[in-house]
Scaffold this motif. Structure first.
Motif, mmCIF file in Angstrom:
data_model
loop_
_atom_site.group_PDB
_atom_site.id
_atom_site.type_symbol
_atom_site.label_atom_id
_atom_site.label_comp_id
_atom_site.label_asym_id
_atom_site.label_seq_id
_atom_site.Cartn_x
_atom_site.Cartn_y
_atom_site.Cartn_z
ATOM 1 N N ALA A 1 -48.680 8.346 -32.815
ATOM 2 C CA ALA A 1 -47.390 8.936 -32.406
ATOM 3 C C ALA A 1 -46.681 7.969 -31.472
ATOM 4 C CB ALA A 1 -47.616 10.275 -31.707
ATOM 5 N N TRP A 2 -45.361 7.909 -31.602
ATOM 6 C CA TRP A 2 -44.551 7.133 -30.672
ATOM 7 C C TRP A 2 -44.306 7.949 -29.416
ATOM 8 C CZ3 TRP A 2 -43.344 2.108 -31.451
ATOM 9 C CH2 TRP A 2 -43.471 1.606 -32.766
ATOM 10 N N VAL A 3 -44.391 7.303 -28.270
ATOM 11 C CA VAL A 3 -44.044 7.963 -27.004
ATOM 12 C C VAL A 3 -42.614 7.586 -26.630
ATOM 13 C CG1 VAL A 3 -44.618 8.237 -24.562
ATOM 14 C CG2 VAL A 3 -46.454 7.979 -26.252
ATOM 15 N N SER A 4 -42.331 6.271 -26.622
ATOM 16 C CA SER A 4 -40.968 5.815 -26.323
ATOM 17 C C SER A 4 -40.739 4.493 -27.026
ATOM 18 C CB SER A 4 -40.777 5.645 -24.816
ATOM 19 O OG SER A 4 -41.659 4.649 -24.324
ATOM 20 N N LEU A 5 -39.465 4.186 -27.264
ATOM 21 C CA LEU A 5 -39.145 2.934 -27.929
ATOM 22 C C LEU A 5 -37.768 2.464 -27.494
ATOM 23 C CD1 LEU A 5 -40.035 0.803 -30.012
ATOM 24 C CD2 LEU A 5 -38.953 2.187 -31.778
#
Length: 422
Positions: free
Chosen positions: A153-157
């Protein structure tokens, strides 16, 4: 075939929310066995008359909130609709078929995929993570886990940096910091606490917390912050050397399932919905740590997803069916629809983030399917290409339907958007 002269006539009214395709809504008389093709011809003829539109448009037709797949006679008979009144038929432009794009080849089964902006993150059975561009270019391989990666899962980008999490059968979740400019990744935190392999991970909406579910039946909540308030006093280089990243312990552990937690999704700031091999879905309050609600199924659940748009839950199951639930329903059947077309276990489901009616599913029958909730007996499209079981899918980027499988590939389909209401 019945003689049209002997068939009853129905009074219909043609309605649409797509104003560019609106025709006069006065009642029309049609024969009862009228089909989708004939209705399409009728609407296109009316469009030609009313606004000189010459291009043929293909439409789908909704009667009683469900797509028409049979004759009008069969459809209204099956639903017990009164034919004394005028039958309202809503038409919408047919969804264009998703177009196959790239095939991303890995060295082992692809069991996890997450898309954010122009990046695709994948997790494999050979213990590695990979970052790709949405154009199909391989960007980075990331070793670190010691067993298959089951969820990502992505947390932030941002433009320069990104944070993401991976969950593995090695009993850990790892929070990673990605320097996009240098294309280098650091293992920031190793989340330890589960006693068996992890199956699923999900990040909450404000990206401050994540939840993990595992074969030890536990649901655990963790902080996603890259900094940790519980510093142990050691210098960063020494600490990284000692433990390949700082060990993080869970904020909270919640018990309740009797078998493995197979899927989870945050449905609001503090609420988590889990699916399990124990035939249940559970709705949890992550703040107080208790179960708010439980839904009993009749087979093992393999995945769950929640739509913020429709506030509905879909599940993947061992009985080959996908079910749609209204988790807030206090009376009547909790199962609102059953979607039947897959011929093997359904492993993965994901809602569209832009259309409350659309979702995708992937199964052991090697297919990914695109569904509309108003058509439970037939998917809109079969997205073929995988040569083995589909293990994961993602539709976070509205333009891309992405799936990973036991054929060591990720398949990308371009999803064209149509404007349902102009």
């Amino acid at each position: 075939m019945a003689d049209l002269a002997t068939l009853p006539q129905y009074q219909i009214r043609l309605l649409t929310k797509q104003q560019q395709y609106a025709v006069p809504d006065y009642p029309l008389s049609v024969h009862a066995s009228i089909t989708i093709n004939e209705l399409n011809t009728l609407v296109n003829e009316l469009l030609k008359e009313s606004n000189s539109r010459t291009k043929q448009i293909e439409f789908d037709f909704l009667v009683c909130s469900q797509f028409l797949h049979t004759t009008l006679l069969e459809h209204v008979t099956e639903r017990g609709l009164s034919t004394e009144d005028v039958i309202n038929i809503e038409y919408i432009e047919k969804h264009p078929p998703p177009e196959p794009q790239d095939c991303l080849i890995h060295d082992d089964w692809v069991s996890a995929v997450a898309v954010c902006k122009k990046w695709i993150l994948t997790g494999c059975y050979d213990n590695t993570l990979h970052i790709w561009t949405i154009k199909g270019k391989h960007h980075l391989v990331i070793p670190g886990h010691t067993s298959p990666v089951k969820a990502v899962a992505w947390v932030s980008l941002g433009d320069q940096t990104g944070t993401f999490v991976s969950a593995s059968q090695d009993q850990t979740a790892i929070i990673w910091d990605w320097n996009i400019t240098n294309n280098s990744v650091d293992c920031i935190h190793i989340c330890k606490g589960h006693e068996r392999g992890l199956e699923t991970v999900g990040v909450n909406y404000d990206k401050t917390l994540m939840a993990t579910g595992a074969w030890d039946t536990m649901l655990k909540i963790w902080s996603t912050s890259v900094q940790d308030g519980n510093e142990d006093g050691e210098s960063a280089p020494k600490r990284l050397k000692l433990d390949h990243g700082k060990t993080r312990t869970p904020n909270r552990t919640m018990k309740g399932h009797k078998e493995a937690i197979s899927g989870l999704v945050w449905s609001d700031k503090n609420e988590i919905i889990t699916s399990s091999w124990d035939h249940t879905l559970k709705v949890w309050d992550s703040e107080i740590g208790g179960i708010k609600h439980e839904i009993q199924g009749n087979k093992s659940f393999f995945d769950v997803d929640y739509s913020l748009l429709s506030r509905s839950v879909i599940t993947a199951s061992a009985d080959k069916h996908i079910r749609l639930y209204d988790p807030r329903s206090a009376e009547g059947a909790l199962v609102k629809s059953i979607f039947t077309s897959h011929t093997q276990w359904v492993q993965t489901v994901r809602w569209s983030t832009e259309d409350e009616h659309l979702f995708i599913s992937g199964a052991y029958d090697n297919t990914t399917k695109l569904w509309d909730t108003r058509s439970p007996n037939a998917p809109l499209f079969d997205l073929s290409g995988h040569e083995d079981k589909v293990l994961c899918c993602n539709w976070s980027n509205p333009m891309l339907i992405v799936s990973g499988g036991a054929d060591n590939t990720v398949r990308i389909f371009k999803s064209k958007k149509i404007d349902h209401i102009s």
